[in-house]
Design a protein around this motif. Sequence first.
Motif: not given
Length: 284
Positions: A80-106
């Motif tokens: 028999y063989l067995s192994g495992g991985m666990n990851d719960d540490a905080w890491k830095v990441f980058g992000t890019v986005q596109v979007g569209y907004d519409r204001l309704l009223g004020d």
Amino acid sequence: MRKSVALVAFILFQSTGAFAGGSLKDAPAPIPPPADGWSGFSVGAGIGGVSIDQNASAAAKRTDIFCLYWWGCSYPKDDYLSGGMNDDAWKVFGTVQVGYDRLLGDRILIGAFADYDFYPNGDESSSGSTKHGSLSGELNRAGVWTVGGRLGVLVRPDLLVYGLGGFSRMNQNGEVTAEFDNFKLPTSVTLKAGDLDGWTVGGGIETKLDRIDKRLSLKVEYRYSQFDGESGSGSDKSEAYKWWVLHCANEKARFDIDDATVQSVRAVLVWKLQADATPIEPLK
């Protein structure tokens, strides 16, 4: 009766007399409202921190069978063989986005967005071994893209509080390899796993940076995402003859990736493409 008809004709003449010597071009056009600073398309980029709570496990088993022509078959002890991985540490990441907004009223704002988070350090690996075998695994995460919408309210003309939700997919590749070499009869099984689908909810605040540029705003978000896991199994079989002995080796392996919980905090600088648009001038 004649007086009533004459009165109606006089009113119609007065209402149309303004256009008698001109054309529609000379008529004043309605002036659209000024740009509100929030509606329209936008692009953005930012940075943040992410925590990925996810477990992965692998197990493999090999059974060797020896058949002697006059003794029948015998079954040595399984390996028999067995192994495992666990990851719960905080890491830095980058992000890019596109979007569209519409204001309704004020105050009420609705919008749609699509973004991609890059995980430069999202890989995990593990290994295990016995006298006659080894087990190695890798989990490579490239990032997460999300498509969704948001709903917010302006608490001030320059400050928006909002909630968001949408569909997410984690770009992930997993692989585990189990190898045995018992009694000089090698076997190997490799299993692979792919992308994971899930959902995202969260919220944040966005503030206009009018002192720097009317088109710029800064938003800070918290997101919670959940992704479904994936499992796979495989097998391998080898046979070898040596003199009067038939040697059979059967190997089975399994790879399980548990559900992933992702929490992230990000700051994004947003460029509003239409925030400083000027009203259309009326025709002259």
